[in-house]
Design a protein around this motif. Structure first.
Motif, PDB file in Angstrom:
ATOM      1  N   ASP A  88      -1.500 -12.044  -9.250  1.00 40.95           N
ATOM      2  CA  ASP A  88      -1.413 -13.185 -10.165  1.00 40.95           C
ATOM      3  C   ASP A  88      -0.066 -13.897 -10.058  1.00 40.95           C
ATOM      4  O   ASP A  88       0.046 -15.058 -10.443  1.00 40.95           O
ATOM      5  CB  ASP A  88      -1.616 -12.726 -11.606  1.00 40.95           C
ATOM      6  N   ALA A  89       0.951 -13.196  -9.574  1.00 34.82           N
ATOM      7  CA  ALA A  89       2.289 -13.780  -9.465  1.00 34.82           C
ATOM      8  C   ALA A  89       2.511 -14.486  -8.138  1.00 34.82           C
ATOM      9  O   ALA A  89       3.571 -15.077  -7.921  1.00 34.82           O
ATOM     10  CB  ALA A  89       3.344 -12.691  -9.647  1.00 34.82           C
ATOM     11  N   LEU A  90       1.510 -14.455  -7.258  1.00 35.14           N
ATOM     12  CA  LEU A  90       1.646 -15.033  -5.923  1.00 35.14           C
ATOM     13  C   LEU A  90       0.895 -16.351  -5.827  1.00 35.14           C
ATOM     14  O   LEU A  90      -0.011 -16.635  -6.604  1.00 35.14           O
ATOM     15  CB  LEU A  90       1.101 -14.062  -4.881  1.00 35.14           C
ATOM     16  N   ALA A  91       1.257 -17.140  -4.837  1.00 36.98           N
ATOM     17  CA  ALA A  91       0.546 -18.387  -4.573  1.00 36.98           C
ATOM     18  C   ALA A  91      -0.901 -18.092  -4.204  1.00 36.98           C
ATOM     19  O   ALA A  91      -1.241 -17.005  -3.717  1.00 36.98           O
ATOM     20  CB  ALA A  91       1.235 -19.159  -3.446  1.00 36.98           C
ATOM     21  N   SER A  92      -1.766 -19.079  -4.422  1.00 39.21           N
ATOM     22  CA  SER A  92      -3.204 -18.865  -4.233  1.00 39.21           C
ATOM     23  C   SER A  92      -3.616 -18.783  -2.769  1.00 39.21           C
ATOM     24  O   SER A  92      -4.781 -18.499  -2.474  1.00 39.21           O
ATOM     25  CB  SER A  92      -3.988 -19.993  -4.915  1.00 39.21           C
ATOM     26  N   ASP A  93      -2.673 -19.012  -1.836  1.00 35.20           N
ATOM     27  CA  ASP A  93      -3.035 -18.938  -0.418  1.00 35.20           C
ATOM     28  C   ASP A  93      -2.739 -17.564   0.193  1.00 35.20           C
ATOM     29  O   ASP A  93      -2.806 -17.392   1.407  1.00 35.20           O
ATOM     30  CB  ASP A  93      -2.336 -20.040   0.379  1.00 35.20           C
ATOM     31  N   TYR A  94      -2.438 -16.586  -0.652  1.00 34.30           N
ATOM     32  CA  TYR A  94      -2.193 -15.224  -0.186  1.00 34.30           C
ATOM     33  C   TYR A  94      -3.494 -14.425  -0.086  1.00 34.30           C
ATOM     34  O   TYR A  94      -4.264 -14.366  -1.041  1.00 34.30           O
ATOM     35  CB  TYR A  94      -1.282 -14.468  -1.152  1.00 34.30           C
ATOM     36  N   ALA A  95      -3.711 -13.787   1.048  1.00 34.68           N
ATOM     37  CA  ALA A  95      -4.623 -12.651   1.092  1.00 34.68           C
ATOM     38  C   ALA A  95      -3.839 -11.443   0.599  1.00 34.68           C
ATOM     39  O   ALA A  95      -2.619 -11.372   0.759  1.00 34.68           O
ATOM     40  CB  ALA A  95      -5.121 -12.410   2.509  1.00 34.68           C
ATOM     41  N   VAL A  96      -4.531 -10.492  -0.018  1.00 31.32           N
ATOM     42  CA  VAL A  96      -3.864  -9.325  -0.591  1.00 31.32           C
ATOM     43  C   VAL A  96      -4.482  -8.057  -0.007  1.00 31.32           C
ATOM     44  O   VAL A  96      -5.692  -7.848  -0.100  1.00 31.32           O
ATOM     45  CB  VAL A  96      -3.978  -9.319  -2.126  1.00 31.32           C
ATOM     46  N   LEU A  97      -3.641  -7.245   0.588  1.00 29.49           N
ATOM     47  CA  LEU A  97      -4.039  -5.962   1.154  1.00 29.49           C
ATOM     48  C   LEU A  97      -3.394  -4.862   0.320  1.00 29.49           C
ATOM     49  O   LEU A  97      -2.171  -4.729   0.314  1.00 29.49           O
ATOM     50  CB  LEU A  97      -3.579  -5.859   2.610  1.00 29.49           C
ATOM     51  N   SER A  98      -4.191  -4.112  -0.424  1.00 35.07           N
ATOM     52  CA  SER A  98      -3.677  -3.021  -1.250  1.00 35.07           C
ATOM     53  C   SER A  98      -4.110  -1.698  -0.643  1.00 35.07           C
ATOM     54  O   SER A  98      -5.307  -1.427  -0.519  1.00 35.07           O
ATOM     55  CB  SER A  98      -4.195  -3.158  -2.685  1.00 35.07           C
ATOM     56  N   LEU A  99      -3.131  -0.886  -0.265  1.00 31.53           N
ATOM     57  CA  LEU A  99      -3.413   0.333   0.491  1.00 31.53           C
ATOM     58  C   LEU A  99      -3.346   1.579  -0.386  1.00 31.53           C
ATOM     59  O   LEU A  99      -2.582   1.635  -1.349  1.00 31.53           O
ATOM     60  CB  LEU A  99      -2.420   0.464   1.647  1.00 31.53           C
ATOM     61  N   ARG A 100      -4.141   2.579  -0.011  1.00 31.27           N
ATOM     62  CA  ARG A 100      -4.151   3.878  -0.675  1.00 31.27           C
ATOM     63  C   ARG A 100      -3.263   4.840   0.107  1.00 31.27           C
ATOM     64  O   ARG A 100      -3.398   4.979   1.328  1.00 31.27           O
ATOM     65  CB  ARG A 100      -5.567   4.423  -0.746  1.00 31.27           C
ATOM     66  N   ALA A 101      -2.373   5.519  -0.590  1.00 33.24           N
ATOM     67  CA  ALA A 101      -1.478   6.476   0.061  1.00 33.24           C
ATOM     68  C   ALA A 101      -2.262   7.639   0.669  1.00 33.24           C
ATOM     69  O   ALA A 101      -3.351   7.992   0.193  1.00 33.24           O
ATOM     70  CB  ALA A 101      -0.459   6.996  -0.946  1.00 33.24           C
ATOM     71  N   PRO A 102      -1.734   8.275   1.709  1.00 34.21           N
ATOM     72  CA  PRO A 102      -2.498   9.285   2.448  1.00 34.21           C
ATOM     73  C   PRO A 102      -2.523  10.678   1.825  1.00 34.21           C
ATOM     74  O   PRO A 102      -3.390  11.485   2.161  1.00 34.21           O
ATOM     75  CB  PRO A 102      -1.788   9.323   3.804  1.00 34.21           C
ATOM     76  N   GLN A 103      -1.574  10.984   0.931  1.00 31.78           N
ATOM     77  CA  GLN A 103      -1.516  12.326   0.344  1.00 31.78           C
ATOM     78  C   GLN A 103      -2.448  12.392  -0.873  1.00 31.78           C
ATOM     79  O   GLN A 103      -2.276  11.652  -1.835  1.00 31.78           O
ATOM     80  CB  GLN A 103      -0.086  12.658  -0.096  1.00 31.78           C
ATOM     81  N   THR A 104      -3.425  13.275  -0.843  1.00 28.92           N
ATOM     82  CA  THR A 104      -4.397  13.397  -1.930  1.00 28.92           C
ATOM     83  C   THR A 104      -3.903  14.378  -2.986  1.00 28.92           C
ATOM     84  O   THR A 104      -3.560  15.524  -2.675  1.00 28.92           O
ATOM     85  CB  THR A 104      -5.752  13.876  -1.387  1.00 28.92           C
TER      86      THR A 104
END
Length: 237
Positions: free
Chosen positions: A61-77
């Motif tokens: 929500d704090a970024l410009a509307s032309d951003y794609a957003v990649l949200s990654l999951r950490a590898p340690q479970t």
């Protein structure tokens, strides 16, 4: 991590979302730009200890509307849909190095997929994700054009010598930290900022007097203004 303010809801129904393909190790979420157009910028989000790839999505929500957003999951479970980027202690440095390589691999993959240049890519992380963002900015600096650090510190065993990269190509940095943070003390962030400035990084450092280990509304406003300026300084393709 819980944001310290009520954020406007991320409009997941209005933008395309997809699980990442399995050609690289890390799982996560990829959101198309909210303006419905091809991505001009890419934001990569790295959550904190014990959280998951859903946690930092409100930052979009704090970024410009032309951003794609990649949200990654950490590898340690950790169990119960909880994850970590590294184990603290003697294994930290090895874990961080391995996780950084996996994050960089994912970033390269999505940059190619979307046609977004490294200079138009931003990595942003909170707590352990902030430590990972420091690691990427300092040890893989040509991968991104900007790095946003929320409540972080330097990674363990950071090499004493910086990489031989021109200062003009180093990512711009936003750093925010609460002065009453009881998880990662302010002096540790100040040390990281001093190292970055010594190595030629341009750092916008913000201290928040009443903030603990979290992200405040003022910090989000400062981050939004900084990211808008970052877009103006860097090419979009």
């Amino acid at each position: 991590m819980k944001l310290n303010v009520i954020l406007s809801k991320v409009l997941l129904m209005a933008i395309a979302s997809a699980a990442l393909p399995a050609s690289a190790a890390l799982e996560g979420i990829l959101l198309a730009p909210q303006n419905g157009q091809p991505a001009k910028h890419l934001a990569v989000l790295l959550h904190g200890y014990g959280s998951n790839e859903q946690d930092l999505l409100p930052l979009s929500d704090a970024l410009a509307s032309d951003y794609a957003v990649l949200s990654l999951r950490a590898p340690q479970t950790l169990g119960g849909d909880r994850y970590a980027w590294y184990r603290e202690g003697k294994d930290e440095s090895q874990d961080i190095d391995r996780a950084r390589e996996e994050v960089v691999e994912r970033i390269h993959q999505i940059q190619r997929q979307l046609g977004v240049a490294p200079s138009a890519t931003l990595v942003a992380g909170f707590s352990q994700g902030a430590v990972m963002s420091w690691s990427i900015a300092l040890q893989s600096p040509t991968v991104v054009g900007g790095a946003a650090i929320f409540s972080g510190r330097l990674p363990a065993n950071l090499p004493a010598q910086p990489l031989p990269v021109s200062a003009a190509t180093l990512p711009n940095m936003f750093v925010g930290h609460g002065q009453v943070d009881n998880r990662i003390a302010m002096p540790r962030e100040e040390q990281a900022v001093a190292v970055a400035k010594q190595r030629g990084y341009r750092v916008s450092f913000h201290r928040y007097a009443t903030l603990g280990h979290g992200i405040s509304s003022q910090e989000l406003k400062d981050f939004s203004l900084w990211s808008a300026g970052l877009n103006a300084r860097t090419p979009s393709s």
